[in-house]
Motif scaffolding. Structure first.
Motif, mmCIF file in Angstrom:
data_model
loop_
_atom_site.group_PDB
_atom_site.id
_atom_site.type_symbol
_atom_site.label_atom_id
_atom_site.label_comp_id
_atom_site.label_asym_id
_atom_site.label_seq_id
_atom_site.Cartn_x
_atom_site.Cartn_y
_atom_site.Cartn_z
ATOM 1 N N SER A 64 -1.451 32.319 -9.864
ATOM 2 C CA SER A 64 -2.247 33.260 -8.818
ATOM 3 C C SER A 64 -3.787 33.293 -8.945
ATOM 4 O O SER A 64 -4.580 33.400 -8.179
ATOM 5 N N ARG A 68 -6.359 33.300 -5.818
ATOM 6 C CA ARG A 68 -7.617 34.353 -5.804
ATOM 7 C C ARG A 68 -8.832 33.759 -5.198
ATOM 8 O O ARG A 68 -9.676 34.479 -4.462
ATOM 9 N N SER A 73 -10.789 39.394 -1.367
ATOM 10 C CA SER A 73 -10.514 40.537 -2.410
ATOM 11 C C SER A 73 -9.559 41.742 -1.673
ATOM 12 O O SER A 73 -8.840 42.351 -2.250
ATOM 13 N N GLN A 91 -2.293 41.116 -3.569
ATOM 14 C CA GLN A 91 -1.736 41.226 -5.051
ATOM 15 C C GLN A 91 -0.189 40.951 -5.038
ATOM 16 O O GLN A 91 0.401 40.392 -5.910
ATOM 17 N N TYR A 94 0.055 37.093 -5.059
ATOM 18 C CA TYR A 94 -0.242 36.557 -6.755
ATOM 19 C C TYR A 94 1.043 37.102 -7.613
ATOM 20 O O TYR A 94 1.263 36.267 -8.277
ATOM 21 N N ASP A 95 1.536 38.358 -7.526
ATOM 22 C CA ASP A 95 2.780 38.632 -8.474
ATOM 23 C C ASP A 95 3.849 37.497 -7.920
ATOM 24 O O ASP A 95 4.429 37.126 -9.320
ATOM 25 N N ASP A 98 3.034 34.350 -9.914
ATOM 26 C CA ASP A 98 3.041 34.235 -11.385
ATOM 27 C C ASP A 98 4.480 34.493 -11.865
ATOM 28 O O ASP A 98 4.560 34.171 -13.042
#
Length: 154
Positions: A64, A68, A73, A91, A94-95, A98
């Motif tokens: 992630s 980014r 953002s 997000q 990103y999760d 990850d």
């Protein structure tokens, strides 16, 4: 150089440049697999692909932190699930990265540009899940950022 190798190994496209004295204004005609011609300057293409390459690298590595760099953002991600529209902050992507889920393939199928905004479509596969991903991008200063990812699970 690494980006060029990654991009051209993913792109089933032919690039034809037109003559121009200003390389930032040099126009490239991109022939996509849909046989649609689009006019994109070399500078636009390079900036857009820089952000898309970061997204692809993040998906290939399940990272992630790299993703980014490609997204604004306040970016969002949207899709339809059980007939209902879902909208979440980026997000959530990103999760997902990850969790260690990595992509097995990407194919860039289109780029469309209108000055400082662009849309990009990628066909991707994570394990057995296949996606049509569409990105809305905006040029922020000298850098292109993804402001929205919309996807369809095939």
């Amino acid at each position: 150089m690494k980006r060029a190798i990654l991009v051209f190994s993913l792109l089933p496209m032919a690039f034809v440049s037109c003559n121009s004295s200003n390389t930032d204004k040099q126009v490239t005609s991109i022939q996509t697999k849909n046989n649609q011609n689009m006019q994109v300057t070399e500078a636009q293409k390079a900036g857009i692909l820089q952000a898309i390459d970061l997204y692809i690298e993040a998906g290939n590595k399940g990272n992630s932190k790299t993703a980014r760099e490609a997204f604004d953002s306040k970016a969002t991600m949207s899709w339809v699930e059980n007939g209902k529209l879902k909208n979440v902050p980026i997000q959530a992507l990103y999760d997902y990265f990850d969790q260690g889920v990595v992509a097995s393939s990407y194919e860039l199928t289109s780029i469309e540009v209108a000055e400082n905004v662009a849309t990009v479509r990628i066909e991707s596969q994570f394990g057995t899940a296949k996606f049509s991903d569409m990105f809305a991008m905006v040029k922020d200063g000298n850098q292109w950022k993804i402001v929205s990812k919309v996807y369809h699970l095939k």
